[in-house]
Scaffold this active site. Structure first.
Site, PDB file in Angstrom:
ATOM      1  N   ASP A 140      -3.256  -7.312  -5.734  1.00 14.87           N
ATOM      2  CA  ASP A 140      -4.588  -7.903  -5.752  1.00 14.87           C
ATOM      3  C   ASP A 140      -5.414  -7.361  -6.905  1.00 14.87           C
ATOM      4  OD1 ASP A 140      -4.507  -9.810  -3.846  1.00 14.87           O
ATOM      5  OD2 ASP A 140      -5.401  -8.610  -2.252  1.00 14.87           O
ATOM      6  N   LYS A 274      -6.825  -8.169   2.433  1.00 17.06           N
ATOM      7  CA  LYS A 274      -5.412  -7.881   2.662  1.00 17.06           C
ATOM      8  C   LYS A 274      -4.718  -8.972   3.489  1.00 17.06           C
ATOM      9  CE  LYS A 274      -2.539  -4.367   4.719  1.00 17.06           C
ATOM     10  NZ  LYS A 274      -2.615  -3.312   5.734  1.00 17.06           N
ATOM     11  N   ASP A 432      -5.702  -6.008  10.701  1.00 14.73           N
ATOM     12  CA  ASP A 432      -4.568  -5.544  11.499  1.00 14.73           C
ATOM     13  C   ASP A 432      -4.870  -5.670  12.993  1.00 14.73           C
ATOM     14  OD1 ASP A 432      -6.543  -3.641  11.168  1.00 14.73           O
ATOM     15  OD2 ASP A 432      -5.193  -1.976  10.736  1.00 14.73           O
TER      16      ASP A 432
HETATM   17  O1  LIG Z   1      -8.250  -7.062  -0.965  1.00 16.00           O
HETATM   18  C1  LIG Z   1      -7.450  -6.206  -0.604  1.00 16.00           C
HETATM   19  C2  LIG Z   1      -7.842  -4.996   0.000  1.00 16.00           C
HETATM   20  C3  LIG Z   1      -6.874  -4.073   0.377  1.00 16.00           C
HETATM   21  N1  LIG Z   1      -5.565  -4.324   0.159  1.00 16.00           N
HETATM   22  C4  LIG Z   1      -4.538  -3.317   0.552  1.00 16.00           C
HETATM   23  O2  LIG Z   1      -4.723  -2.938   1.891  1.00 16.00           O
HETATM   24  C5  LIG Z   1      -4.151  -1.659   2.108  1.00 16.00           C
HETATM   25  C6  LIG Z   1      -5.036  -0.807   2.997  1.00 16.00           C
HETATM   26  O3  LIG Z   1      -6.196  -0.421   2.326  1.00 16.00           O
HETATM   27  P1  LIG Z   1      -6.773   1.081   2.359  1.00 16.00           P
HETATM   28  O4  LIG Z   1      -7.883   1.140   1.393  1.00 16.00           O
HETATM   29  O5  LIG Z   1      -5.669   2.049   2.250  1.00 16.00           O
HETATM   30  O6  LIG Z   1      -7.420   1.096   3.812  1.00 16.00           O
HETATM   31  P2  LIG Z   1      -7.221   2.126   5.046  1.00 16.00           P
HETATM   32  O7  LIG Z   1      -8.520   2.223   5.776  1.00 16.00           O
HETATM   33  O8  LIG Z   1      -6.572   3.379   4.648  1.00 16.00           O
HETATM   34  O9  LIG Z   1      -6.234   1.254   5.915  1.00 16.00           O
HETATM   35  C7  LIG Z   1      -6.206   1.155   7.324  1.00 16.00           C
HETATM   36  O10 LIG Z   1      -7.072   0.125   7.782  1.00 16.00           O
HETATM   37  C8  LIG Z   1      -6.817  -1.171   7.227  1.00 16.00           C
HETATM   38  C9  LIG Z   1      -7.745  -2.157   7.900  1.00 16.00           C
HETATM   39  O11 LIG Z   1      -9.063  -1.796   7.724  1.00 16.00           O
HETATM   40  C10 LIG Z   1      -5.370  -1.594   7.439  1.00 16.00           C
HETATM   41  O12 LIG Z   1      -5.120  -2.788   6.744  1.00 16.00           O
HETATM   42  C11 LIG Z   1      -4.457  -0.525   6.926  1.00 16.00           C
HETATM   43  O13 LIG Z   1      -3.112  -0.870   7.120  1.00 16.00           O
HETATM   44  C12 LIG Z   1      -4.774   0.770   7.646  1.00 16.00           C
HETATM   45  O14 LIG Z   1      -3.905   1.799   7.191  1.00 16.00           O
HETATM   46  C13 LIG Z   1      -3.895  -1.041   0.736  1.00 16.00           C
HETATM   47  O15 LIG Z   1      -2.506  -1.037   0.496  1.00 16.00           O
HETATM   48  C14 LIG Z   1      -4.626  -1.998  -0.190  1.00 16.00           C
HETATM   49  O16 LIG Z   1      -3.998  -2.076  -1.429  1.00 16.00           O
HETATM   50  C15 LIG Z   1      -5.164  -5.510  -0.433  1.00 16.00           C
HETATM   51  O17 LIG Z   1      -3.985  -5.745  -0.646  1.00 16.00           O
HETATM   52  N2  LIG Z   1      -6.118  -6.424  -0.793  1.00 16.00           N
END
Ligand SMILES: O=c1ccn([C@@H]2O[C@H](COP(=O)(O)OP(=O)(O)O[C@H]3O[C@H](CO)[C@@H](O)[C@H](O)[C@H]3O)[C@@H](O)[C@H]2O)c(=O)[nH]1
Ligand SMILES: [Mn+2]
Length: 663
Positions: A140, A274, A432
């Site tokens: 993205d 995501k 999720d």
């Molecule tokens: O527009 C977007 C935004 C995020 N992501 C991906 O989403 C993932 C999760 O993002 P992160 O910033 O790591 O969020 P966390 O809060 O650590 O993630 C938790 O919370 C998210 C929901 O809020 C879930 O999607 C994740 O799996 C969960 O681990 C990463 O691989 C990002 O690259 C995308 O692909 N596109």
């Protein structure tokens, strides 16, 4: 299935009898406490005693309700075990389903491309028939450096996969492996990895992939397509980096498919974060490998045990479970926490304790990463079985690529059920939780798979601001898990106000007085109660001791005229008014910005309805404040300096909000 040949077993927690006995005792105690509060309320009462005992009763009821709902998770926690060895003995690897691994990344500066590629390498090296693994990375960030890292990693895989298998290495993310191993046999591999990493980092620093870094004219052509394209405005770009039907490692064994996907982005189309990325990968993969199993991984979640696909298969290949098994969730476990985990990022209850409780009832929720899905569950109801065949032509053939680009474009989804009843669901920042919840509502089941050795490891935020922003996003996301909640909140809002109004009217009140009542309730809540609480606390600590300030009983002429006319009287520069002015300004500007945003966004009014409605409601209530700030010139208007301070504070709050939300 006889026990000794079963692929998995289930044991109800030994704590269950204890939990239930405790629940019983505890509920008796809770009832007793509530009884006591109720008795206090019903006893001969004065206004003062009621104003004390009623809030206490309500607070206890809320706590009791929270306790009650949590008991579900203690009712029947289970512990499962899976036996991948038995599976390997009794199922021919030729009958293993193909697995499509989805890896999401969104920003090359916050998610270093080489770490993302290391995650991919750890999944490429699963103990699983390599020609049945396909890696799809969704970028993205639309970054050519991420593509470059994956090109390099695909070359590196030719050495890395045989190296892992020959040396019985278990941690197959090169980044994680070299973090802990110190040389020995691996010195040469380490050098190779280091060189690759430096190249990628150099490209990242420069911001583009120069001709000096690419190894062929063909590659140079690929990067030319990137030039001048902003990451939020570009067509879909899909690149097949490894094709299992022709690419081999240095030992001549097949390599997995590796496909880079940067979906189309246009400022005018919502991209749904995501969830949107995962849906694009679901469709792109269905035009290519179309594996019946899908593994979703965040870019930091690397495999820590190459046998996780076999563990998942222990459930998916059980005919008693498979018809309505949507997903097998592994716990999120983190590496690199400090000794006392000072920011409490392990989130143990959410990721490892509660899922066991849910598993005993119908299955854990989806937590966004480290989760194997059946493709069926993302494409329809449990009863629907049809799976379209994947590509017959080679992956990089023109026909396959054309189809793949088509399903990754912005124009594909509108008018379809993607995001509403198929695929990963839209409308929440916690896609999720939202998706898992809906799958369960539709009749799907899930399983929590928690082997002794963590199957996957991920990263945690390491500074307080990042931690708080993450939690705030989760919080917003949970509010957004909309349908039933929306109705619940709508119900709560309208019935409280409706009932209040009816009672008011029934007691010979008027609409106008009722409106003032609820408005003053809001104003008092924001000012008197806030300052009162602070003052009380200060007094308790002996810091300040304001006494009884007598309410004025005298009134000037002008003032009383204004009062007669029903005009709010501010006049003095009180700190109360600074709070009111600030809140009113923040609301008005949020409303205006919100309307502007909803108008420029497809489906914006639907998505922002609750927010817009609430701020419109507060704005209407604040009308006298805006008048006093901007429209009036009489003595009772808001003093100029209060207005200015309020505007500055409101601007400041917006900036903070902007910084937090746009990170
Ligand atoms: O527009 C977007 C935004 C995020 N992501 C991906 O989403 C993932 C999760 O993002 P992160 O910033 O790591 O969020 P966390 O809060 O650590 O993630 C938790 O919370 C998210 C929901 O809020 C879930 O999607 C994740 O799996 C969960 O681990 C990463 O691989 C990002 O690259 C995308 O692909 N596109
Ligand atoms: Mn994360």
């Amino acid at each position: 299935m006889a026990t000794h040949t079963a692929f998995h077993s289930l044991q109800v927690s030994r704590l269950v009898p204890f939990n239930r006995a405790q629940a019983l005792l505890y509920s008796v105690a809770v009832l007793a406490a509530l009884h006591r509060r109720l008795a206090a309320l019903l006893a001969p009462a004065t206004l003062l005693s009621i104003s004390v005992s009623l809030p206490l009763l309500l607070a206890d009821l809320v706590l009791a309700f929270m306790w009650l709902t949590y008991q579900a998770l203690r009712w029947r926690p289970v512990r499962r075990r899976e036996f991948p060895d038995r599976l390997a003995l009794s199922v021919d690897p030729k009958d293993f389903p193909a697995i499509d691994v989805f890896i999401c990344t969104a920003d090359p500066h916050r998610e270093p491309p080489m770490s993302v590629a290391s995650t991919a390498l750890s999944a490429m090296a699963f103990d699983y028939p390599t020609d049945r693994i396909s890696i799809y990375v969704s970028d993205d960030g639309g970054s050519e450096v991420t593509l470059f890292a994956f090109m390099e990693a695909s070359r590196f895989a030719r050495y890395w996969l045989p190296f892992c298998k020959e040396n019985g290495i278990v941690v197959r993310s090169p980044e994680a492996y070299f973090r802990s191993s110190n040389g020995g046999d691996s010195e040469k591999m380490k050098m190779m990895y280091q060189t690759m990493k430096e190249k990628v980092e150099a490209a990242l620093e420069r911001g583009y992939v120069g001709n000096d870094l690419v190894s062929s004219q063909e590659e140079a052509e690929v990067f030319k397509r990137w030039k001048g394209l902003p990451s939020h405005d570009h067509p879909s770009m899909i690149q097949v980096l490894l094709d299992t039907s022709k690419d081999t490692d240095i030992m001549g064994n097949a390599l997995p498919n590796v496909i880079y996907v940067s979906r189309e982005k246009r400022p005018t189309s919502p991209h749904h974060f995501k969830a949107g990325a995962l849906n694009v990968l679901t469709r792109v993969s269905s035009t290519m490998s179309n594996g019946p199993m899908i593994l979703t991984l965040d870019c930091d979640t690397y495999s820590n045990d190459p046998r996780s696909p076999l563990c998942a298969l222990c459930y998916f290949l059980d005919p008693a479970l498979s018809p309505d098994l949507a997903f097998v969730q592994f716990p999120q476990i983190f590496q690199g926490l400090n000794k006392n985990d000072i920011y409490a990022c392990e989130v143990k209850r959410l990721y490892t304790i509660n899922p066991r409780g849910k598993d005993g009832l119908g299955g854990p929720n989806y937590v966004g990463t480290a989760c194997y899905f059946s493709r069926r569950s993302l494409q329809g109801m449990p009863s629907s079985t049809s799976l379209a065949p994947g590509a017959i032509d080679p992956l990089s053939s023109e026909s396959v690529l054309r189809k793949a680009h088509e399903v990754a474009s912005c124009t594909y989804e509108p008018g379809t059920k993607w995001g509403s009843s198929i695929g990963f669901r839209y409308g929440s920042l916690s896609e999720d939780y939202h998706t898992g919840y809906h799958l369960h509502c539709e009749g799907w089941k899930s399983v929590f798979c928690y082997p002794a050795r963590p199957a996957f490891l991920g990263d945690v935020p390491k500074n307080l601001n990042d931690v708080l922003s993450q939690r705030k996003r989760w919080c917003v996301g949970l509010f957004e898990v909309s349908d039933p909640w929306f109705y619940l909140y709508a119900y709560l809002f309208f019935t409280t106000y409706g009932q209040d109004l009816l009672e008011f009217l029934a007691a010979d009140g008027t609409m106008g007085r009722w409106w003032s009542n609820q408005r003053m309730w809001m104003i008092i809540g924001l000012t008197s109660y806030l300052f009162g609480t602070v003052q009380f606390v200060l007094k308790k600590f002996g810091i300040s001791a304001q006494g009884f300030n007598v309410t004025s009983k005298v009134m000037e002429d002008e003032q009383s005229k204004r009062y007669e006319k029903g005009t709010f009287d501010f006049g003095v520069g009180s700190p109360f008014f600074v709070v009111l002015g600030t809140v009113a300004t923040v609301n008005l500007s949020s409303l205006v910005l919100g309307i502007a945003r909803a108008a420029t966004m497809e489906g914006g009014f639907d998505e922002l309805f609750v927010q817009l409605f609430l701020s419109a409601f507060v704005t209407t209530n604040c009308w006298p404040i805006y008048e006093a700030m901007f429209l009036r010139s009489d003595e009772g208007k808001l003093p100029r300096n209060v207005t200015v301070i309020s505007l500055v504070l409101a601007g400041f709050l917006h900036c903070i909000g902007y910084l937090i939300f746009h990170n």
